[in-house]
Design a protein around this motif. Structure first.
Motif, PDB file in Angstrom:
ATOM      1  N   ARG A   1      85.496  41.681  -0.150  1.00  0.00           N
ATOM      2  CA  ARG A   1      85.673  40.262   0.126  1.00  0.00           C
ATOM      3  C   ARG A   1      86.413  40.040   1.437  1.00  0.00           C
ATOM      4  O   ARG A   1      86.039  39.196   2.255  1.00  0.00           O
ATOM      5  CB  ARG A   1      86.442  39.628  -1.034  1.00  0.00           C
TER       6      ARG A   1
ATOM      7  N   VAL B   1      85.042  38.129   4.884  1.00  0.00           N
ATOM      8  CA  VAL B   1      85.660  36.977   5.552  1.00  0.00           C
ATOM      9  C   VAL B   1      85.975  37.319   7.006  1.00  0.00           C
ATOM     10  O   VAL B   1      85.734  36.527   7.913  1.00  0.00           O
ATOM     11  CB  VAL B   1      86.928  36.547   4.800  1.00  0.00           C
TER      12      VAL B   1
ATOM     13  N   THR C   1      73.111  35.440   7.338  1.00  0.00           N
ATOM     14  CA  THR C   1      73.862  36.109   6.274  1.00  0.00           C
ATOM     15  C   THR C   1      73.638  37.624   6.321  1.00  0.00           C
ATOM     16  O   THR C   1      74.560  38.397   6.082  1.00  0.00           O
ATOM     17  CB  THR C   1      73.427  35.578   4.913  1.00  0.00           C
TER      18      THR C   1
ATOM     19  N   ILE D   1      77.688  37.573  -0.764  1.00  0.00           N
ATOM     20  CA  ILE D   1      78.048  36.201  -0.382  1.00  0.00           C
ATOM     21  C   ILE D   1      77.950  35.292  -1.598  1.00  0.00           C
ATOM     22  O   ILE D   1      78.859  34.518  -1.887  1.00  0.00           O
ATOM     23  CB  ILE D   1      77.137  35.720   0.764  1.00  0.00           C
TER      24      ILE D   1
ATOM     25  N   PHE E   1      81.385  33.795  -2.851  1.00  0.00           N
ATOM     26  CA  PHE E   1      81.575  32.445  -2.322  1.00  0.00           C
ATOM     27  C   PHE E   1      80.488  31.467  -2.740  1.00  0.00           C
ATOM     28  O   PHE E   1      80.502  30.321  -2.301  1.00  0.00           O
ATOM     29  CB  PHE E   1      81.645  32.488  -0.790  1.00  0.00           C
TER      30      PHE E   1
ATOM     31  N   LYS F   1      76.367  30.492   1.603  1.00  0.00           N
ATOM     32  CA  LYS F   1      76.800  30.675   2.985  1.00  0.00           C
ATOM     33  C   LYS F   1      77.860  29.650   3.377  1.00  0.00           C
ATOM     34  O   LYS F   1      78.823  29.971   4.071  1.00  0.00           O
ATOM     35  CB  LYS F   1      75.576  30.560   3.901  1.00  0.00           C
TER      36      LYS F   1
ATOM     37  N   LEU G   1      81.261  30.571   2.143  1.00  0.00           N
ATOM     38  CA  LEU G   1      81.875  31.576   3.010  1.00  0.00           C
ATOM     39  C   LEU G   1      82.432  30.930   4.272  1.00  0.00           C
ATOM     40  O   LEU G   1      83.536  31.254   4.731  1.00  0.00           O
ATOM     41  CB  LEU G   1      80.833  32.640   3.371  1.00  0.00           C
TER      42      LEU G   1
ATOM     43  N   GLU H   1      85.625  29.166   3.663  1.00  0.00           N
ATOM     44  CA  GLU H   1      86.719  30.119   3.515  1.00  0.00           C
ATOM     45  C   GLU H   1      87.242  30.558   4.874  1.00  0.00           C
ATOM     46  O   GLU H   1      88.449  30.617   5.094  1.00  0.00           O
ATOM     47  CB  GLU H   1      86.232  31.328   2.724  1.00  0.00           C
ATOM     48  N   THR H   2      86.336  30.829   5.808  1.00  0.00           N
ATOM     49  CA  THR H   2      86.779  31.232   7.145  1.00  0.00           C
ATOM     50  C   THR H   2      87.507  30.101   7.847  1.00  0.00           C
ATOM     51  O   THR H   2      88.363  30.348   8.695  1.00  0.00           O
ATOM     52  CB  THR H   2      85.574  31.665   7.995  1.00  0.00           C
TER      53      THR H   2
END
Lengths: 238, 238
Positions: free
Chosen positions: A22, A26, A43, A57, A61, A64, A67, A70-71
């Motif tokens: 994970r 990230v 992806t 992914i 998360f 996409k 994800l 999260e970033t």
DNA sequence: AGCACATAATCAAACGATTTATTAAGTCGA
DNA sequence: TCGACTTAATAAATCGTTTGATTATGTGCT
């Protein structure tokens, strides 16, 4: 079917083999999103760079966009603490503004992590041009308080009780100068490579921005003196 | 059934010679590319907005990238002339830097065209983050000469024969402040709407930036004096 | 004028490739 | 065995591009 997101967070156990899948996901996603944007980043490309499989992914998360969120939202906690008390009233202006600029230039930590912060900054700059729903949260939760603290700092050193639009404008100009070292880095390398490549370039740049901020603050204070034979038009109507 | 006079989109002027299909294509493509980026912008979306057929992209520009190059390289001719002699040695500093800032802020023409220039500026800002091959040409042909003229102007007013890295850095800071009015427009509207909405906002901003530039130039000149009783930190050698 | 032909521009439809999302089965260590 | 994670494959959508036909306009010849 069981939804993939309601499973217990799997990042609890620290594996003996470095960062978890994970975390790697990230980390590499941040770099690729920053470099190519959300739509252009695939992806497959992200998973291949992170060394995980495509299904990860969805596994971690959902999709996409999860994800990407999260970033974007992940590093805000660090960003909040990075500014750490730059608007302390007991601090001289130069010291305060220096603490404010340093994290933006990616100088809180050395070497490797600086590149990471630059990537996050690029993500934010992209979102400024094309705000997504997730970014609006970041603005309200992180950027807005920082901006308020900055205008408070500026107003205080201008002997103002409350910041006005001109103070806001000054604040925008200051952060713009700092942003530029992330935004037009490539262009700087083409037009004036020495600015980035000379020894201790980052320290010099920080000193330079602090000097600029001091000059602009003094300019603002002089502009507000009652005697004002300045070239700025006196008709401050509204 | 459809005669060439009744165009399918409302943006086309009535009459035999409104904007041609090619022109509409470029115009709408500029807006969509600026808003969403190259990868996220779809050819169908662009053609639908422009009111032309999908095949028109191939017909006029070969492919999507050809259309993008056109939106990027097309306005550079206007941009070159827009700066018109801002570095004239006979000009006072304020007037020169004002002529430099005005086109960046989209103040060369009024109303409708200002939005168009803002879109082009957004395209350039995107390319600064993620330069494409086409943009490298723009930098070399347009931006590099403008930057050289700006550093020449600054060096002249600092009584320098040749610009050094510090002058370059000052130049970057100045254009960064102007760029910011395109970059963080949305965020300004959230954090301090008055800066953009107050009457004569653009004129005020231009005046403001000119004042900032004057202050930073004076700061730079003072920094270079052998005697330095300035508030800038004494360890400004290096 | 009338006809045949050429060119430019536009259209609807579809193609092939690539994308993300999704599923089912498998691996491996604790 | 259980859970974390991988593998491989598929589904469904979307992408940029291409094709062949159609209309409008112009051009030269008789």
């Amino acid at each position: 079917m069981s939804t993939p997101t309601d499973s217990p967070v799997p990042c609890a156990l620290p594996g003996p083999s470095g960062p978890t899948a994970r975390e790697r996901l990230v980390r590499h996603a941040t770099g690729i999103f920053a470099a190519k944007g959300f739509a252009a980043a695939g992806t497959r490309e992200i998973c291949e760079a992170a060394g995980v499989n495509i299904a990860s992914i969805r596994y971690y998360f959902g999709d996409k966009e999860g994800l990407y969120r999260e970033t974007l939202l992940g590093p805000i906690a660090e960003a909040i603490t990075a500014f750490g008390g730059f608007d302390d009233p007991g601090l001289p202006f130069e010291d305060g503004i220096r603490r404010f600029f340093a994290p933006i230039l990616g100088m809180t930590s050395d070497g490797e992590d600086a590149a990471s912060e630059t990537q996050v900054m690029k993500l934010h700059l992209r979102e400024m041009l094309e705000p997504s729903g997730a970014f609006r949260e970041v603005v309200e939760q992180t950027i807005a308080p920082a901006h308020r603290a900055l205008v408070g700092l500026l107003a205080r050193h201008c002997a103002l009780a409350e910041p006005d639009d001109d103070i806001h404008q000054l604040a925008f100009a200051l952060v713009a100068m700092a942003h530029d070292y992330c935004l037009s880095r490539e262009m700087m390398r083409l037009l004036a490579p020495g600015v980035l490549d000379r020894p201790r370039a980052r320290e010099r740049t920080l000193d330079r921005l602090v000097g600029f901020a001091r000059a602009l603050l003094d300019h603002e204070r002089a502009r507000r003196l009652p005697h004002d034979p300045e070239p700025t038009p006196a008709n401050a109507d509204r």
